[in-house]
Design an enzyme around this catalytic site. Structure first.
Site, PDB file in Angstrom:
ATOM      1  N   GLU A 128      36.545 -27.452  -3.616  1.00  0.00           N
ATOM      2  CA  GLU A 128      35.292 -27.671  -2.891  1.00  0.00           C
ATOM      3  C   GLU A 128      34.180 -27.006  -3.697  1.00  0.00           C
ATOM      4  O   GLU A 128      34.066 -25.782  -3.692  1.00  0.00           O
ATOM      5  CB  GLU A 128      35.405 -27.055  -1.491  1.00  0.00           C
ATOM      6  N   ASP A 142      39.561 -24.524  -0.756  1.00  0.00           N
ATOM      7  CA  ASP A 142      38.402 -24.173   0.062  1.00  0.00           C
ATOM      8  C   ASP A 142      37.436 -23.258  -0.706  1.00  0.00           C
ATOM      9  O   ASP A 142      37.855 -22.229  -1.240  1.00  0.00           O
ATOM     10  CB  ASP A 142      38.918 -23.447   1.307  1.00  0.00           C
ATOM     11  N   ASN A 191      53.092 -32.795  22.006  1.00  0.00           N
ATOM     12  CA  ASN A 191      53.802 -32.018  23.032  1.00  0.00           C
ATOM     13  C   ASN A 191      52.948 -31.690  24.258  1.00  0.00           C
ATOM     14  O   ASN A 191      53.287 -30.822  25.054  1.00  0.00           O
ATOM     15  CB  ASN A 191      54.378 -30.729  22.427  1.00  0.00           C
TER      16      ASN A 191
HETATM   17  C1  NOJ Z   1      34.793 -24.808   3.971  1.00  0.00           C
HETATM   18  C2  NOJ Z   1      35.593 -25.505   5.012  1.00  0.00           C
HETATM   19  O1  NOJ Z   1      35.616 -26.872   4.747  1.00  0.00           O
HETATM   20  C3  NOJ Z   1      34.980 -25.142   6.335  1.00  0.00           C
HETATM   21  O2  NOJ Z   1      35.513 -25.890   7.394  1.00  0.00           O
HETATM   22  C4  NOJ Z   1      35.175 -23.666   6.557  1.00  0.00           C
HETATM   23  O3  NOJ Z   1      34.493 -23.268   7.725  1.00  0.00           O
HETATM   24  C5  NOJ Z   1      34.662 -22.835   5.389  1.00  0.00           C
HETATM   25  N1  NOJ Z   1      34.973 -23.403   4.110  1.00  0.00           N
HETATM   26  C6  NOJ Z   1      35.243 -21.447   5.429  1.00  0.00           C
HETATM   27  O4  NOJ Z   1      36.607 -21.495   5.137  1.00  0.00           O
END
Ligand code: NOJ
Length: 555
Positions: A251, A197, A14
């Site tokens: 993660e 995350d 957009n």
């Molecule tokens: C890991 C994420 O991949 C990163 O991009 C982020 O800054 C930190 N966690 C905090 O959420």
């Protein structure tokens, strides 16, 4: 094969200079043709963007810049129509300080949401009694103390990341219930799972004692191994995940390979997979500094994976994401066009033939490179900005050194806009718009339009590598064996699934040509994939590999 989309940088539809969901929908055929099975979408939720969406203000709303919930639903339906799946980013170690839970929480000590976050009194400050000291010595990942003093209630709150990312208090059962409810909200819509995350950080250390000097060298180690982590993940599995057909990947910051099996062992009902960072970090020292590494070290990491992870533990293979430099700049050689193309293909070959679910980050399939940063003001990332304040503005590091290091390892390298074509702004946004982060000037030669049309491109090679991965179950379930662990230039390994599937992967990790003698008893058969003229070399047990040459054989 999973493909990560960083929506802010993928495609703007957009003309506001920021990528959006309709932009993603537009390119689904491109992804399907690459062979993508699953898309991992970095946060798409309502956010003030202190950390580009990793600071969520409302988990049930789409970020205004990215579109509407109707756009999300259309995108999801279009993904499913192409037999792909979508996993979304679950960011629940912390929220934004603008989330209504935190807005309430900071109002008063008696607020019903007070205990959703981690509040503590400060320690007395002998030098200045009116300015108490932080409750403990935790550092933030984004520089400075992990505690922020909040005047209304005169207490500190914990934020392991930015000041605007207060950590949730998972010990509070109401927090857990609310998180599981928001997960069900998206699962009910039909999303196919989550990338989680910094998920190991959710269980905090009881009493939050100071870190010892030893622990301070790598605080993640302690933070990731809190006493209730597995209990919380099992509860999450019971109350949300197990009720749906989903895939999850956490993660695994701060976790060793051995510890990781606690989370991914399928008998334990926590998560399906995690990202282990050993390989991604092999060339990194502290901060943005480089570390000398050798190929045998990298091989040892993959060998450990094969040894430590058993039949009930599923692995991931990745070397890039939105927090790391560009794949080819980081592990290949982008110093000449020829080596860039060869080495990007070699790395794709490796990622798609090692053991585990492969993850590619947007632009890897094009061999996109690091951005030629020369000045501090070209960076946008909060991690860079905070580190600059802490290091350069205090005189601890010269600006030129800081910029050089951030250029090498800073997160903005991988966040520059996708290079779709040679049109202005690389076709990422309209010609008139200013992209939120500058487009890499090499877009005229490195872009999707050129690569889709060019049979020798990285994209077309990646397509063949993905097809090969999909064609043989040995690449999914087969055993992995490193044929030559101490060889400093050639990475040679087999993937085999008895009785009939035997594959040999040979990678020349460097610019120098090499003559490679295969170990006793191994003779190459049919060449299935190669990034150079390998097809013309007669079979046998000695291979003549060019710089950055990659081949996959049957044997
Ligand atoms: C890991 C994420 O991949 C990163 O991009 C982020 O800054 C930190 N966690 C905090 O959420």
């Amino acid at each position: 094969m999973v493909y990560q989309i960083y929506p802010r940088s993928f495609q703007d539809s957009n003309g506001d200079g920021i990528g959006d969901l309709n932009g993603i929908t537009k390119h689904l055929d491109y992804l399907q043709k690459l062979g993508v099975n699953v898309i991992w979408l970095s946060p798409h939720y309502d956010s003030p963007n202190a950390d580009n969406g990793y600071d969520i203000r409302d988990y049930r709303k789409v970020m205004r810049e990215f579109g509407t919930m109707a756009d999300f639903d259309r995108m999801l339906a279009a993904i499913k129509a192409r037999h792909m799946r979508l996993i979304i980013d679950l960011v629940v170690n912390h929220t934004s300080d603008e989330h209504h839970w935190f807005v309430e929480s900071r109002l008063s000590k008696g607020n019903p949401y007070r205990d959703y976050y981690i509040w503590r009194d400060g320690r007395p400050n002998p030098d200045d009694p009116s300015h108490p000291l932080p409750p403990n010595n935790y550092p933030s990942y984004f520089s400075g103390s992990a505690w922020q003093y909040d005047p209304p209630t005169q207490q500190f709150y914990l934020h392991l990341f930015a000041v605007k990312q207060p950590d949730l208090n998972w010990d509070n059962p109401r927090v857990r219930d609310d998180v599981f409810a928001l997960m069900r909200f998206w699962l009910d819509k039909g999303v196919d799972g989550f990338r989680m995350d910094v998920i190991p950080l959710i269980s905090k250390q009881p009493g939050l004692p100071d870190l010892t000097p030893e622990q301070l060298k790598d605080p993640s180690r302690l933070w990731a191994n809190g006493p209730r982590r597995d209990e919380y993940l099992q509860q999450m599995n019971r109350e949300a995940l197990s009720k749906y057909d989903v895939m999850t990947v956490g993660e695994a910051i701060g976790i060793t390979l051995e510890e990781e099996t606690k989370i991914i062992n399928s008998q334990r009902h926590e998560l399906n997979m995690v990202f282990n960072f050993d390989a991604v970090r092999v060339n990194r020292g502290d901060g943005y500094t480089a570390r000398n590494w050798t190929l045998p070290e990298l091989k040892t990491i993959y060998d450990n994976h094969a040894r430590v992870l058993g039949k009930d533990d599923w692995d991931t293979v990745f070397l890039s994401n939105h927090d790391n430099p560009r794949l080819v700049s980081n592990y290949g050689d982008d110093s000449t066009p020829e080596f860039r193309v060869r080495s990007a293909k070699l790395i794709a070959t490796m990622l798609l033939t090692l053991r585990g679910t492969p993850f590619l980050y947007q632009g890897d399939e094009l061999g996109m490179t690091n951005y030629p940063f020369t000045r501090y003001d070209q960076f946008d990332d909060i991690e860079v900005k905070n580190a600059y304040k802490e290091k350069v503005q205090t005189g601890k590091m010269p600006e030129s050194q800081f910029v050089a290091e951030a250029h090498r390892f800073g997160r903005d390298n991988s966040r520059t806009p996708m290079q779709w074509s040679a049109a202005p702004n690389a076709g990422f946004t309209t010609a008139a718009a200013k992209p939120w982060l500058a487009v890499n000037p090499n877009y005229k030669t490195i872009n999707a339009a050129e690569e889709v049309a060019n049979p020798n491109s990285i994209y077309r090679y990646a397509q063949r590598a993905v097809a090969l991965h999909h064609a043989h179950t040995a690449f999914v379930y087969g055993d992995y064996k490193d044929l030559d662990p101490t060889n400093t230039q050639v990475f040679a390994y087999t993937r085999s699934l008895d009785p009939s599937q035997h594959f040999l992967v040979v990678l020349n990790f460097g610019e120098k040509p090499v003559e490679y003698k295969l170990p006793e008893g191994i003779k190459v058969g049919k060449l299935l994939l190669g990034n150079l003229r390998g097809a013309t070399e007669p079979g046998g047990s000695t291979l003549h590999l060019e710089g950055w040459e990659a081949r996959v054989y049957e044997y």
